[in-house]
Design a protein around this motif. Structure first.
Motif, mmCIF file in Angstrom:
data_model
loop_
_atom_site.group_PDB
_atom_site.id
_atom_site.type_symbol
_atom_site.label_atom_id
_atom_site.label_comp_id
_atom_site.label_asym_id
_atom_site.label_seq_id
_atom_site.Cartn_x
_atom_site.Cartn_y
_atom_site.Cartn_z
ATOM 1 N N ALA A 1 0.832 -1.211 0.000
ATOM 2 C CA ALA A 1 0.000 0.000 0.000
ATOM 3 C C ALA A 1 0.865 1.259 0.000
ATOM 4 O O ALA A 1 0.527 2.262 -0.647
ATOM 5 N N GLU A 2 1.976 1.211 0.717
ATOM 6 C CA GLU A 2 2.890 2.357 0.770
ATOM 7 C C GLU A 2 3.439 2.663 -0.625
ATOM 8 O O GLU A 2 3.410 3.811 -1.086
ATOM 9 N N LYS A 3 3.933 1.635 -1.281
ATOM 10 C CA LYS A 3 4.518 1.795 -2.625
ATOM 11 C C LYS A 3 3.464 2.308 -3.608
ATOM 12 O O LYS A 3 3.731 3.215 -4.414
ATOM 13 N N GLU A 4 2.279 1.743 -3.534
ATOM 14 C CA GLU A 4 1.192 2.146 -4.435
ATOM 15 C C GLU A 4 0.845 3.622 -4.232
ATOM 16 O O GLU A 4 0.629 4.363 -5.201
ATOM 17 N N ALA A 5 0.822 4.053 -2.967
ATOM 18 C CA ALA A 5 0.468 5.442 -2.662
ATOM 19 C C ALA A 5 1.530 6.407 -3.185
ATOM 20 O O ALA A 5 1.201 7.452 -3.771
ATOM 21 N N TYR A 6 2.806 6.079 -2.996
ATOM 22 C CA TYR A 6 3.866 6.956 -3.503
ATOM 23 C C TYR A 6 3.829 7.034 -5.030
ATOM 24 O O TYR A 6 4.079 8.098 -5.608
ATOM 25 N N ASN A 7 3.507 5.924 -5.681
ATOM 26 C CA ASN A 7 3.388 5.943 -7.136
ATOM 27 C C ASN A 7 2.255 6.865 -7.586
ATOM 28 O O ASN A 7 2.372 7.576 -8.596
ATOM 29 N N LYS A 8 1.148 6.876 -6.819
ATOM 30 C CA LYS A 8 0.028 7.768 -7.139
ATOM 31 C C LYS A 8 0.432 9.228 -6.935
ATOM 32 O O LYS A 8 0.051 10.108 -7.722
ATOM 33 N N ALA A 9 1.197 9.472 -5.870
ATOM 34 C CA ALA A 9 1.662 10.838 -5.609
ATOM 35 C C ALA A 9 2.555 11.323 -6.749
ATOM 36 O O ALA A 9 2.441 12.465 -7.202
ATOM 37 N N LEU A 10 3.422 10.438 -7.233
ATOM 38 C CA LEU A 10 4.333 10.808 -8.325
ATOM 39 C C LEU A 10 3.600 10.921 -9.657
ATOM 40 O O LEU A 10 4.001 11.700 -10.522
ATOM 41 N N ALA A 11 2.508 10.181 -9.808
ATOM 42 C CA ALA A 11 1.695 10.313 -11.015
ATOM 43 C C ALA A 11 1.030 11.691 -11.042
ATOM 44 O O ALA A 11 0.884 12.306 -12.103
ATOM 45 N N ALA A 12 0.649 12.161 -9.861
ATOM 46 C CA ALA A 12 0.024 13.486 -9.750
ATOM 47 C C ALA A 12 1.049 14.608 -9.865
ATOM 48 O O ALA A 12 0.781 15.654 -10.445
ATOM 49 N N ASP A 13 2.246 14.376 -9.300
ATOM 50 C CA ASP A 13 3.302 15.396 -9.309
ATOM 51 C C ASP A 13 4.654 14.698 -9.416
ATOM 52 O O ASP A 13 5.256 14.340 -8.407
ATOM 53 N N PRO A 14 5.145 14.496 -10.636
ATOM 54 C CA PRO A 14 6.393 13.736 -10.836
ATOM 55 C C PRO A 14 7.620 14.354 -10.165
ATOM 56 O O PRO A 14 8.611 13.646 -9.960
ATOM 57 N N ASN A 15 7.570 15.626 -9.846
ATOM 58 C CA ASN A 15 8.721 16.286 -9.224
ATOM 59 C C ASN A 15 8.511 16.572 -7.740
ATOM 60 O O ASN A 15 9.207 17.416 -7.162
ATOM 61 N N ASN A 16 7.570 15.876 -7.131
ATOM 62 C CA ASN A 16 7.305 16.083 -5.707
ATOM 63 C C ASN A 16 8.477 15.540 -4.880
ATOM 64 O O ASN A 16 8.737 14.328 -4.878
ATOM 65 N N TYR A 17 9.167 16.424 -4.191
ATOM 66 C CA TYR A 17 10.376 16.026 -3.450
ATOM 67 C C TYR A 17 10.095 14.921 -2.436
ATOM 68 O O TYR A 17 10.808 13.913 -2.377
ATOM 69 N N ASP A 18 9.065 15.099 -1.628
ATOM 70 C CA ASP A 18 8.781 14.137 -0.550
ATOM 71 C C ASP A 18 8.430 12.763 -1.101
ATOM 72 O O ASP A 18 8.870 11.742 -0.566
ATOM 73 N N ALA A 19 7.631 12.750 -2.163
ATOM 74 C CA ALA A 19 7.257 11.464 -2.762
ATOM 75 C C ALA A 19 8.483 10.773 -3.375
ATOM 76 O O ALA A 19 8.664 9.557 -3.224
#
Length: 479
Positions: free
Chosen positions: A375-393
């Motif tokens: 679930a953690e990995k899936e969530a970070y992938n969704k965050a990066l799909a929304a914002d590919p340059n998101n530092y925290d993600a």
């Protein structure tokens, strides 16, 4: 305690300066004020309800138009109207009716409006930083006009400025109960309750906000997640975040927060697994220690018997007596260590009994750990799909793979030579591949924001990868 930052909503109240007022009118009002102040010291005049009614009207006008004559004129007007009612209490008449009208928010053609005057001078107190004074005016204003939302709203702002969060919460509740519909103020009230650790009330306010202001539903849902996290209601928080992700798939923060929650859960499960594993391994070394003590005692006893036999034959041999004394001392020390190990074993068995079926618990936790990591990995992938340059993600995804590599390496490091030769060597390539998998995320995170944490972990990664290269380990591609 955190302070709320409040932007004053009171700026629309203009403080009238003497320079803006007709001088003749001003002088006349000063004379009227002096006349009224003198009248209430005269026994005959102060016994008339009309004296107090006129005084209330005059001071209400001063509060509205000539505020610098008396910054508390509205309170004087309020007290004067009350006095007018009190004087004629035995036989209420026309004056009583008129005074009561003003005390309950009524107005007249001359502009008398006690509620407005109180709020105006309360605002002036707020603007000069006299927040306690402002609260007093806004409290009276609520009494005069119970349906008005301005007084409780600005009273709440004043209370927040003076760090009286309980007062602020009460006033903001009043504002909402009277029909106040500003989403920001609902959020402020929820924050106030959070700061006072009244999280159930905070949730109730946000739930009410979603009904009253459905257009701000997403914002209230997001704040609701914060309250759920405060109270460690993590499963509810995860459900709420998933709903927000569905509603706003382009908002990377929601997915990032969901990933962080699952990551924290994974860390907790891993720690519990380690604890249970260590507990289950306690008995074997203690039992080994006891067995060794038993064997040592037998050896020492046999040696004492042998030396004792020699002493019988050589009673004057000092060296034999010394050897026997040393052996008896060692026997006592071994006995003490043996007893200590027995006590330790009893405690370990008691702890093991409390843990119950450790194997079953570890199996259950491993299942939860796998789900949390997925679930953690899936969530970070969704965050990066929304914002590919998101530092925290980016950073968290890099850490995800880096930690997986660390866990795999620990497994190899714990192997004995036999296991390492049979399967450890083969795993080295996968460990190398997992470390390598984390690298692009850290590099991209550094490009987005050059934080110290990402710079340091890239340095560590460089050392690790050079070590693999030195040992001629070929990195295998991993999923």
């Amino acid at each position: 305690m955190k302070k709320l930052i409040v932007t004053s909503a009171l700026s629309f109240f203009a403080i009238t300066a003497f320079g803006q007022v007709d001088k003749l009118l001003l002088e006349q009002k000063k004379k009227d004020k002096e006349k009224s102040d003198k009248a209430i010291t005269d026994p005959k005049a102060m016994a008339k309800s009309s004296t107090w009614l006129d005084r209330g009207k005059l001071y209400d006008e001063i509060a509205r138009l000539y505020t610098e004559m008396d910054s508390s004129a509205a309170l004087v007007a309020y007290d004067s109207f009350k006095k007018a009612v009190e004087v004629d209490a035995a036989k209420p008449g026309k004056v009583t009716k008129e005074a009561q009208k003003y005390l309950t928010g009524g107005t007249d053609d001359a502009g008398t409006n006690l509620g407005t005057s109180l709020v105006k001078q309360g605002a002036e107190k707020f603007q000069i930083g006299n927040y306690d004074g402002a609260i007093k005016f806004f409290n009276v204003a609520q009494e005069v006009n119970p349906k008005d939302t301005l007084a409780p709203l600005y009273g709440a702002y004043s209370a927040m400025k003076s760090n009286k969060n309980d007062v602020a919460a009460t006033m903001m509740e009043s504002y909402i109960d009277k029909g106040g519909k500003d989403a920001g103020n609902f959020a402020i009230l929820a924050q106030l309750y959070r700061m006072e650790k009244q999280n159930d009330k905070a949730l109730a306010v946000l739930d009410k906000g979603m009904k009253v202001l459905p257009e701000s539903k997403n914002a209230f849902k997001a704040e609701r997640v914060n309250v759920l996290l405060d109270t460690q209601r993590l499963e509810e928080a995860k459900v709420a975040l998933k709903e927000l992700i569905e509603l706003e798939p382009k908002n990377a923060q929601y997915a990032l927060n969901l990933g962080i929650i699952n990551g924290n859960e994974a860390t907790q499960h891993a720690a519990e697994i380690r604890k249970l594993t260590e507990s289950s391994k306690k008995l074997a070394p203690i039992e080994k220690k006891i067995k060794e003590a038993e064997e040592t005692e037998k050896v020492f006893n046999d040696e004492v018997k042998r030396i004792s036999g020699l002493i019988v034959k050589q009673p004057k041999n000092a060296d034999l007596k010394r050897q026997k004394a040393e052996l008896e001392t060692k026997l006592k020390e071994n006995k003490a260590a043996w007893e200590e190990a027995k006590t330790e074993l009893a405690q370990a068995k008691e702890e093991a009994a409390k843990l119950g079926d450790v194997s079953a618990k570890i199996a259950e936790l491993n299942q939860k750990l796998t789900l949390a990591r997925t679930a953690e990995k899936e969530a970070y992938n969704k965050a990066l799909a929304a914002d590919p340059n998101n530092y925290d993600a980016l950073f968290n995804m890099g850490v995800f793979y880096f930690n997986e590599a660390v866990e795999m390496k620990k497994e190899i490091d714990s192997m004995d030579m036999k296991d390492y030769n049979t399967k450890g060597k083969a795993l080295q390539g996968k460990v190398c591949g997992k470390f390598k998998q984390s690298e692009p995320y850290f590099i991209k995170a550094k490009a987005a924001k050059e934080e110290e944490q990402v710079v340091e972990i890239l340095k560590q990664l460089e050392i690790v990868m050079k070590d693999f290269e030195t040992n001629k380990v070929v990195c295998e591609e991993v999923k």
